[in-house]
Enzyme design. Structure first.
Site, short mmCIF file in Angstrom:
data_model
loop_
_atom_site.label_atom_id
_atom_site.label_comp_id
_atom_site.label_asym_id
_atom_site.label_seq_id
_atom_site.Cartn_x
_atom_site.Cartn_y
_atom_site.Cartn_z
N GLU A 115 0.85 -1.18 0.00
CA GLU A 115 0.00 0.00 0.00
C GLU A 115 0.90 1.25 0.00
OE1 GLU A 115 -3.57 -2.07 2.61
OE2 GLU A 115 -1.95 -1.01 3.64
N ASP A 166 0.01 0.46 10.62
CA ASP A 166 0.38 -0.74 11.37
C ASP A 166 1.78 -1.24 11.01
OD1 ASP A 166 -1.43 -1.24 13.31
OD2 ASP A 166 -2.23 -3.08 12.44
N LYS A 198 -6.45 -5.59 11.53
CA LYS A 198 -7.17 -4.33 11.30
C LYS A 198 -8.13 -4.01 12.44
CE LYS A 198 -10.23 -2.05 7.97
NZ LYS A 198 -10.98 -2.20 6.69
N ASP A 243 -10.63 2.18 3.72
CA ASP A 243 -9.35 1.55 3.42
C ASP A 243 -8.44 2.59 2.76
OD1 ASP A 243 -10.14 -0.86 4.45
OD2 ASP A 243 -10.69 -1.73 2.52
N ASP A 268 -15.29 -6.97 10.24
CA ASP A 268 -16.31 -5.98 9.93
C ASP A 268 -17.71 -6.60 9.94
OD1 ASP A 268 -15.74 -7.53 7.70
OD2 ASP A 268 -14.83 -5.88 6.59
#
Length: 761
Positions: A111, A140, A280, A304, A446
């Protein structure tokens, strides 16, 4: 308008044609019942060939029928929402609640920081009072590069935010906006655009140079924030790193036009090897606590890191639901759909989730609300923290009035105070991860969190505006999409077997339609068994000349034909209505098959193994957000990529090769023995099933036999697929035909592996 003059902030409309669809669905169910009747009434007697296989087909068809019934919960009661943002503005003006926005990232390689800060900048530029907006980036990985990128973004924001608001820019991701106008006539663009372009390119080049060097220049390390890394050992072993880069309450935190900037905070929670960090979900819970000490916005949005804001008014859309005087107090969260900006015309990997977002979630909304899907979702903070719904609850959005800065804590004191909330030990002996925050212990934290919120009496809302609220990055290889769906199916199946199962935990707490809708997703993994059976066994019996379906002249042929044709014609119509193409639908059917015979199979096996204590907790696999140029070129050209080696590819190759051999063997037998009319009369359905399985696997055969590029099927997959299919066919076959076919086919594979029969695409 009611008699009391009340004007709602949103309205709900039911879909047209519901009665017609229900009649159509009823006719399909009648056909399914007739198929079940045929299977039960025609079971071969004891000792007859094919009895066990017939019973297996009955079980598969019972499952298909049962699962089809579950899917009707997604289509039986579709509703659509419309918001009235003008009424919101007229009624409340700027007296709006604080909004805290959480952006989560976990790996600067998968990412890239440039992508992350584009998402951050897009939400910082929302059309919303900036003093009520706070953005938190959870890193993280604890990456200095990501922190440095955010630091640079905080400076660029001083120019970008006023530019967006002055010219009403959409989208407000700098990269997306500048790409969208790159082909426009510069003479029609505002003069300020040249300044923005230069500032953005300078920032981008600086970040790319730092990434190539692998370290930061000394001049940049002088910022006090980098001292936080003095005790840093690794991404898995470091203290909490927390920096308030922009303090919205600081009178000196102004943009280039002298206006207030949103608060911007960098958080890398404490990590220690001896403490499990819960992926997460753990990062989100740390952000909930940290933000409560800094800004404490009553509404929380999480996105995200690849999901940039494509609609600056989305936050106001969400508030139309929360702040409605009559119904807003019931709503816990507002879920926007996941959309992607890199989807190709025909969606080679069916990554857009088109039918889910355009049909199924609207159906769930009709029964009390959609699932929480982990991104693009606005929450009430108190519902995330475990609050139960009560009819006595009314909208309690208190408008925060900024206090005198001299009476408040300094930024440095606030940073130190907040670090404790992100420590490894803070959650010990608390309800965090259980009854508070996102729940732990599930790969789809989630979904289980959203279900538990709804079971506490709250409702949720699905809102799918014409201008998409968020756009992200879809997987660009087959391996990525299969791994992603393995995690989803495995996590959903774990929910079904957990104490939070919608089958029993939710019973009586949510509506039956919503309960069935959840079960439909939780049973994704179990689809693998019936689909695997139907993908292999009928083709093997076709090769032996043993019919498993009614003859063409039999009246029992009609329900099979009606159900198959009606179901797939409706599926095609639904896909086209959702904005897809015919070829896109065909690709969707292929990925449907691939997921159920690989991703769902492994997800099912892993979940059962974990339930029996034979498997450790599932790892959270991050989907890659960037691709190599060669891979991306194939993706744009819609050429399927098999370049990665995966056990899932072995399963796909085995099934594809079995069906290919069975079809070739049957055709040879029919031509030699002049048996084509017999096949047409007695085994038409079996032949069509096998032929479609071969046709739908054409890209896979290309990857196995004909392609020469790096996206072809890896040699080890070819060998393992050939070996496993040969073994299965050899064990099965007792006829001279198969004994003759197999050596020739195996020899062709072996010769291709040794000498190469690939042709370039």
């Amino acid at each position: 308008m009611g008699n009391d003059g009340y004007l709602p902030l949103f309205e709900t409309k039911r879909a047209n044609g519901r009665t017609l669809y229900r009649v159509f669905a009823g006719s399909i169910f009648v056909g399914i019942c007739l198929i079940w009747s045929y299977r039960v009434s025609h079971v071969p007697g004891h000792g007859e060939d094919g009895r066990l296989v017939w019973i297996g087909l009955l079980a598969a068809e019972l499952w298909f029928g049962f699962y089809w019934l579950l899917t009707q919960a997604h289509r039986w009661n579709l509703v659509y929402r419309q918001t009235f943002k003008d009424r919101l503005s007229h009624r409340y003006g700027n007296e709006l609640p604080g909004v805290d926005i959480f952006v989560c990232t976990a790996d600067p390689v998968i990412e890239p920081p440039m992508m992350v800060i584009n998402t951050v900048l897009s939400v910082m530029a929302y059309d919303y009072p900036p003093e009520k907006l706070s953005v938190y980036l959870s890193d993280d990985a604890g990456s200095q590069l990501t922190f440095y990128a955010l630091l640079e973004a905080s400076q660029f924001a001083k120019y970008w935010i006023p530019f967006c608001k002055k010219f009403n820019v959409e989208p407000r991701s700098p990269a997306a906006y500048l790409d969208s106008i790159s082909i426009s006539d510069d003479s029609k663009q505002p003069k300020e655009l040249a300044t923005i372009k230069k500032l953005y390119e300078d920032m981008k080049n600086q970040l790319e140079n730092v990434a190539k060097l692998g370290r930061l220049p000394e001049v940049h390390l002088r910022h006090k924030g980098f001292s936080e890394w003095d005790s840093y050992s690794s991404r898995h072993d470091h203290d909490t790193i927390l920096q308030i880069l922009i303090d919205g309450k600081d009178p000196n935190a102004k943009d280039s036009e002298g206006c207030v900037l949103p608060t911007l905070v960098y958080v890398a929670r404490e990590k220690r090897p001896q403490y499990f960090h819960n992926f997460k979900a753990g990062a989100m819970n740390a952000l909930i606590r940290v933000s409560s000490a800094i800004s404490n916005g009553q509404i929380v949005l999480n996105v995200d890191c690849d999901m940039y804001s494509n609609n600056s008014l989305a936050v106001r859309d969400a508030l139309c639901f929360f702040m409605d005087e009559k119904k807003g107090h019931e709503i816990a969260y507002v879920q926007f759909p996941q959309n992607f900006d890199n989807i190709t015309k025909n969606e080679l990997y069916s990554s857009s989730l088109r039918v889910i977002s355009q049909v199924e979630f609207h159906g769930l909304d009709g029964y009390g609300g959609p699932l929480y899907v982990g991104t693009g979702c606005f929450h009430r903070r108190d519902t995330l923290c475990g609050r139960k719904f009560s009819r006595e609850i009314h909208n309690e959005f208190k408008i925060d009035i900024p206090k005198d800065r001299e009476r408040e804590e300094t930024t440095a004191v606030l940073e130190e105070k907040s670090k404790v909330l992100a420590s490894c030990t803070y959650e010990n002996n608390t309800e965090w991860g259980k009854e508070m925050g996102l729940k732990y212990g599930c790969p789809v934290e989630d979904v289980i969190t959203g279900l538990s919120i709804q079971c506490r009496g709250w409702k949720s809302v699905y809102y799918n505006p014409e201008r998409k609220a968020f756009l992200g990055v879809a997987p660009t290889t087959l391996a990525q999409i299969l791994v992603q769906h393995k995690r989803w199916s495995e996590g959903d199946f774990q929910i079904l077997l957990s104490k939070y199962s919608p089958a029993w935990f939710a019973n009586g707490k949510i509506s039956l339609g919503l309960q069935l809708g959840y079960c439909c997703y939780c049973l994704w993994a179990t689809n693998c068994l019936a689909v695997l059976y139907y993908s292999i066994v009928p083709s093997l019996y076709l090769l032996r000349g043993i019919p498993l379906f009614p003859e063409l002249s039999s009246p029992w042929f009609l329900p099979f034909a009606y159900v198959v044709i009606s179901k797939y014609m409706y599926s095609l119509a639904e896909y086209l209505w959702s904005g897809g193409t015919v070829l896109g639908w065909w690709n969707d059917q292929r990925i449907w098959l691939y997921k159920r015979t690989s991703s769902y199979l492994l997800g099912f096996i892993d979940t059962i193994a974990k339930s029996l204590g034979l498997h450790s907790d599932s790892a959270f696999v991050i989907t890659a957000k960037v691709s190599k140029q060669e891979v991306y070129r194939r993706y744009v050209k819609e050429i399927m990529d098999f370049g990665d080696s995966s056990a899932m590819f072995t399963a796909l190759a085995t099934i594809a090769l079995i069906n290919l051999v069975c079809l070739i063997g049957l055709m040879k037998k029919a031509i030699v023995n002049e048996g084509i009319p017999i096949i047409y009369e007695t085994m038409l359905l079996q032949f069509v099933l096998c032929a479609i399985l071969v046709l739908i696997n054409w890209p896979l055969y290309q990857g196995l036999f004909f392609r020469k590029d790096n996206g072809k099927m890896p040699k080890e997959i070819m060998e393992s697929g050939a070996s496993s299919s040969s073994a299965m066919l050899s064990l099965w076959a007792n006829t001279a035909l198969l004994n003759f076919t197999l050596p020739a086919w195996s020899g062709a594979i072996e010769d291709g592996l040794n000498h190469g029969f690939n042709e370039p695409i």
